[in-house]
Design a protein around this motif. Structure first.
Motif, PDB file in Angstrom:
ATOM      1  N   HIS A  11       0.848  -1.189   0.000  1.00 18.50           N
ATOM      2  CA  HIS A  11       0.000   0.000   0.000  1.00 18.50           C
ATOM      3  C   HIS A  11       0.884   1.239   0.000  1.00 18.50           C
ATOM      4  CE1 HIS A  11      -3.779  -2.122   0.740  1.00 18.50           C
ATOM      5  NE2 HIS A  11      -3.037  -2.966   1.427  1.00 18.50           N
ATOM      6  N   ALA A  12       0.474   2.264  -0.740  1.00 17.98           N
ATOM      7  CA  ALA A  12       1.259   3.491  -0.819  1.00 17.98           C
ATOM      8  C   ALA A  12       0.330   4.687  -0.905  1.00 17.98           C
ATOM      9  CB  ALA A  12       2.187   3.457  -2.035  1.00 17.98           C
ATOM     10  N   GLN A  13       0.823   5.824  -0.466  1.00 20.87           N
ATOM     11  CA  GLN A  13       0.078   7.081  -0.536  1.00 20.87           C
ATOM     12  C   GLN A  13       1.062   8.192  -0.850  1.00 20.87           C
ATOM     13  OE1 GLN A  13      -1.836   8.199   3.140  1.00 20.87           O
ATOM     14  NE2 GLN A  13      -1.793  10.343   2.600  1.00 20.87           N
ATOM     15  N   PHE A  14       0.637   9.147  -1.682  1.00 18.77           N
ATOM     16  CA  PHE A  14       1.449  10.335  -1.915  1.00 18.77           C
ATOM     17  C   PHE A  14       0.550  11.513  -2.191  1.00 18.77           C
ATOM     18  CE2 PHE A  14       1.278   8.054  -5.982  1.00 18.77           C
ATOM     19  CZ  PHE A  14       0.820   9.044  -6.847  1.00 18.77           C
ATOM     20  N   THR A  15       1.097  12.701  -1.986  1.00 17.74           N
ATOM     21  CA  THR A  15       0.380  13.948  -2.216  1.00 17.74           C
ATOM     22  C   THR A  15       1.242  14.831  -3.100  1.00 17.74           C
ATOM     23  OG1 THR A  15      -0.684  13.829  -0.056  1.00 17.74           O
ATOM     24  CG2 THR A  15      -0.648  15.984  -1.110  1.00 17.74           C
ATOM     25  N   ILE A  16       0.644  15.405  -4.130  1.00 16.66           N
ATOM     26  CA  ILE A  16       1.335  16.330  -5.028  1.00 16.66           C
ATOM     27  C   ILE A  16       0.572  17.641  -4.998  1.00 16.66           C
ATOM     28  CG2 ILE A  16       2.018  16.801  -7.413  1.00 16.66           C
ATOM     29  CD1 ILE A  16       2.033  13.715  -7.827  1.00 16.66           C
ATOM     30  N   GLU A  17       1.285  18.752  -4.791  1.00 13.58           N
ATOM     31  CA  GLU A  17       0.654  20.069  -4.783  1.00 13.58           C
ATOM     32  C   GLU A  17       1.368  20.981  -5.766  1.00 13.58           C
ATOM     33  OE1 GLU A  17      -1.083  20.383  -0.257  1.00 13.58           O
ATOM     34  OE2 GLU A  17       0.650  21.587  -0.774  1.00 13.58           O
ATOM     35  N   ARG A  18       0.602  21.773  -6.481  1.00  9.21           N
ATOM     36  CA  ARG A  18       1.131  22.771  -7.403  1.00  9.21           C
ATOM     37  C   ARG A  18       0.241  24.001  -7.338  1.00  9.21           C
ATOM     38  NH1 ARG A  18       4.448  19.329  -7.841  1.00  9.21           N
ATOM     39  NH2 ARG A  18       5.514  18.553  -9.680  1.00  9.21           N
ATOM     40  N   GLU A  19       0.830  25.184  -7.378  1.00 11.92           N
ATOM     41  CA  GLU A  19       0.066  26.406  -7.571  1.00 11.92           C
ATOM     42  C   GLU A  19       0.166  26.756  -9.042  1.00 11.92           C
ATOM     43  OE1 GLU A  19       0.694  29.630  -4.882  1.00 11.92           O
ATOM     44  OE2 GLU A  19       0.435  28.340  -3.133  1.00 11.92           O
ATOM     45  N   VAL A  20      -0.975  26.936  -9.674  1.00 13.76           N
ATOM     46  CA  VAL A  20      -1.053  27.149 -11.113  1.00 13.76           C
ATOM     47  C   VAL A  20      -1.669  28.521 -11.357  1.00 13.76           C
ATOM     48  CG1 VAL A  20      -1.855  26.164 -13.283  1.00 13.76           C
ATOM     49  CG2 VAL A  20      -1.484  24.671 -11.321  1.00 13.76           C
ATOM     50  N   ARG A  75       4.592   4.793  -9.213  1.00 13.14           N
ATOM     51  CA  ARG A  75       3.333   5.472  -9.522  1.00 13.14           C
ATOM     52  C   ARG A  75       3.455   6.970  -9.259  1.00 13.14           C
ATOM     53  NH1 ARG A  75      -1.341   5.307 -12.471  1.00 13.14           N
ATOM     54  NH2 ARG A  75      -2.829   6.601 -11.386  1.00 13.14           N
ATOM     55  N   GLU A  76       4.105   7.334  -8.145  1.00 17.59           N
ATOM     56  CA  GLU A  76       4.285   8.752  -7.830  1.00 17.59           C
ATOM     57  C   GLU A  76       5.135   9.438  -8.890  1.00 17.59           C
ATOM     58  OE1 GLU A  76       5.693  11.733  -4.218  1.00 17.59           O
ATOM     59  OE2 GLU A  76       5.921   9.576  -3.963  1.00 17.59           O
ATOM     60  N   GLU A  77       6.206   8.789  -9.334  1.00 18.98           N
ATOM     61  CA  GLU A  77       7.062   9.363 -10.376  1.00 18.98           C
ATOM     62  C   GLU A  77       6.275   9.620 -11.660  1.00 18.98           C
ATOM     63  OE1 GLU A  77      10.980   8.184 -13.044  1.00 18.98           O
ATOM     64  OE2 GLU A  77      10.634   7.143 -11.155  1.00 18.98           O
ATOM     65  N   GLY A  78       5.478   8.657 -12.074  1.00 16.80           N
ATOM     66  CA  GLY A  78       4.668   8.831 -13.281  1.00 16.80           C
ATOM     67  C   GLY A  78       3.625   9.916 -13.118  1.00 16.80           C
ATOM     68  N   THR A  79       3.002   9.972 -11.941  1.00 15.48           N
ATOM     69  CA  THR A  79       1.975  10.982 -11.695  1.00 15.48           C
ATOM     70  C   THR A  79       2.580  12.371 -11.622  1.00 15.48           C
ATOM     71  OG1 THR A  79       0.647   9.313 -10.539  1.00 15.48           O
ATOM     72  CG2 THR A  79       0.052  11.618 -10.177  1.00 15.48           C
ATOM     73  N   LEU A  80       3.785  12.495 -11.067  1.00 17.34           N
ATOM     74  CA  LEU A  80       4.475  13.795 -11.065  1.00 17.34           C
ATOM     75  C   LEU A  80       4.657  14.297 -12.490  1.00 17.34           C
ATOM     76  CD1 LEU A  80       7.178  13.315  -8.296  1.00 17.34           C
ATOM     77  CD2 LEU A  80       5.495  15.159  -8.387  1.00 17.34           C
ATOM     78  N   GLY A  81       5.026  13.418 -13.400  1.00 22.20           N
ATOM     79  CA  GLY A  81       5.177  13.805 -14.801  1.00 22.20           C
ATOM     80  C   GLY A  81       3.861  14.279 -15.400  1.00 22.20           C
ATOM     81  N   LEU A  82       2.767  13.600 -15.049  1.00 21.93           N
ATOM     82  CA  LEU A  82       1.457  14.010 -15.557  1.00 21.93           C
ATOM     83  C   LEU A  82       1.030  15.355 -14.987  1.00 21.93           C
ATOM     84  CD1 LEU A  82      -0.468  10.630 -15.524  1.00 21.93           C
ATOM     85  CD2 LEU A  82       0.280  11.939 -17.514  1.00 21.93           C
ATOM     86  N   VAL A  83       1.291  15.577 -13.693  1.00 26.99           N
ATOM     87  CA  VAL A  83       0.941  16.872 -13.096  1.00 26.99           C
ATOM     88  C   VAL A  83       1.777  17.983 -13.729  1.00 26.99           C
ATOM     89  CG1 VAL A  83       0.975  18.223 -10.960  1.00 26.99           C
ATOM     90  CG2 VAL A  83       0.048  15.904 -10.957  1.00 26.99           C
ATOM     91  N   ASP A  84       3.046  17.730 -13.965  1.00 26.42           N
ATOM     92  CA  ASP A  84       3.884  18.722 -14.654  1.00 26.42           C
ATOM     93  C   ASP A  84       3.346  19.012 -16.053  1.00 26.42           C
ATOM     94  OD1 ASP A  84       5.533  18.951 -12.442  1.00 26.42           O
ATOM     95  OD2 ASP A  84       7.083  17.610 -13.240  1.00 26.42           O
ATOM     96  N   ALA A  85       2.883  17.972 -16.763  1.00 24.09           N
ATOM     97  CA  ALA A  85       2.292  18.175 -18.095  1.00 24.09           C
ATOM     98  C   ALA A  85       1.020  18.994 -18.007  1.00 24.09           C
ATOM     99  CB  ALA A  85       2.028  16.820 -18.766  1.00 24.09           C
ATOM    100  N   LEU A  86       0.218  18.736 -16.983  1.00 29.10           N
ATOM    101  CA  LEU A  86      -1.008  19.506 -16.775  1.00 29.10           C
ATOM    102  C   LEU A  86      -0.692  20.975 -16.511  1.00 29.10           C
ATOM    103  CD1 LEU A  86      -4.013  19.976 -16.188  1.00 29.10           C
ATOM    104  CD2 LEU A  86      -3.588  19.142 -13.865  1.00 29.10           C
ATOM    105  N   VAL A  87       0.268  21.247 -15.630  1.00 31.37           N
ATOM    106  CA  VAL A  87       0.633  22.636 -15.327  1.00 31.37           C
ATOM    107  C   VAL A  87       1.150  23.334 -16.581  1.00 31.37           C
ATOM    108  CG1 VAL A  87       2.238  24.092 -14.012  1.00 31.37           C
ATOM    109  CG2 VAL A  87       1.052  22.200 -12.878  1.00 31.37           C
ATOM    110  N   ALA A  88       2.004  22.667 -17.348  1.00 30.49           N
ATOM    111  CA  ALA A  88       2.526  23.268 -18.585  1.00 30.49           C
ATOM    112  C   ALA A  88       1.380  23.575 -19.548  1.00 30.49           C
ATOM    113  CB  ALA A  88       3.543  22.328 -19.233  1.00 30.49           C
ATOM    114  N   TYR A  89       0.439  22.661 -19.675  1.00 32.19           N
ATOM    115  CA  TYR A  89      -0.713  22.881 -20.551  1.00 32.19           C
ATOM    116  C   TYR A  89      -1.523  24.095 -20.071  1.00 32.19           C
ATOM    117  CZ  TYR A  89      -5.342  22.439 -22.503  1.00 32.19           C
ATOM    118  OH  TYR A  89      -6.539  22.718 -23.110  1.00 32.19           O
ATOM    119  N   LEU A  90      -1.826  24.135 -18.776  1.00 38.00           N
ATOM    120  CA  LEU A  90      -2.636  25.221 -18.242  1.00 38.00           C
ATOM    121  C   LEU A  90      -1.963  26.572 -18.379  1.00 38.00           C
ATOM    122  CD1 LEU A  90      -3.976  23.418 -15.058  1.00 38.00           C
ATOM    123  CD2 LEU A  90      -5.301  24.038 -17.083  1.00 38.00           C
TER     124      LEU A  90
END
Length: 94
Positions: A11-20, A75-90
């Motif tokens: 089991h794993a848990q992580f939190t990613i936060e970004r101000e956009v 999973r966290e590493e992959g999700t960090l990449g997706l969040v970075d892609a989302l921020v760049a898109y936004l």
């Protein structure tokens, strides 16, 4: 002869936060609209919205990773990449 398969769960848990620097509604749209999601997610096809020009995105994920095929860290590493892609898109849409 009986083959024995050893099963495991991690089991794993992580939190990613970004101000956009976009309105919260724009961030919500990026998740809620499949056509927009496809532009930053790269695939096919509890939120409060207020007036603001900056959104704080907090993504919390809980996972169960079976039989050692992946880990929470992977999973966290992959999700960090997706969040970075989302921020760049936004930011590019602002």
């Amino acid at each position: 002869m009986t083959d024995t398969v050893t099963r495991s769960i991690n089991h794993a848990q992580f939190t990613i936060e970004r101000e956009v620097p976009v309105a919260p509604a724009v961030v919500f749209q990026a998740f809620a609209d499949p056509a927009v999601t496809a532009k930053w997610f790269g695939g096919e096809e509890g939120w409060e919205q207020g007036e603001s020009s900056i959104a704080k995105l907090t993504l919390v994920e809980f996972g169960a990773h079976l039989d050692g095929f992946d880990t929470g860290a992977q999973r966290e590493e992959g999700t960090l990449g997706l969040v970075d892609a989302l921020v760049a898109y936004l930011v590019g849409q602002a």
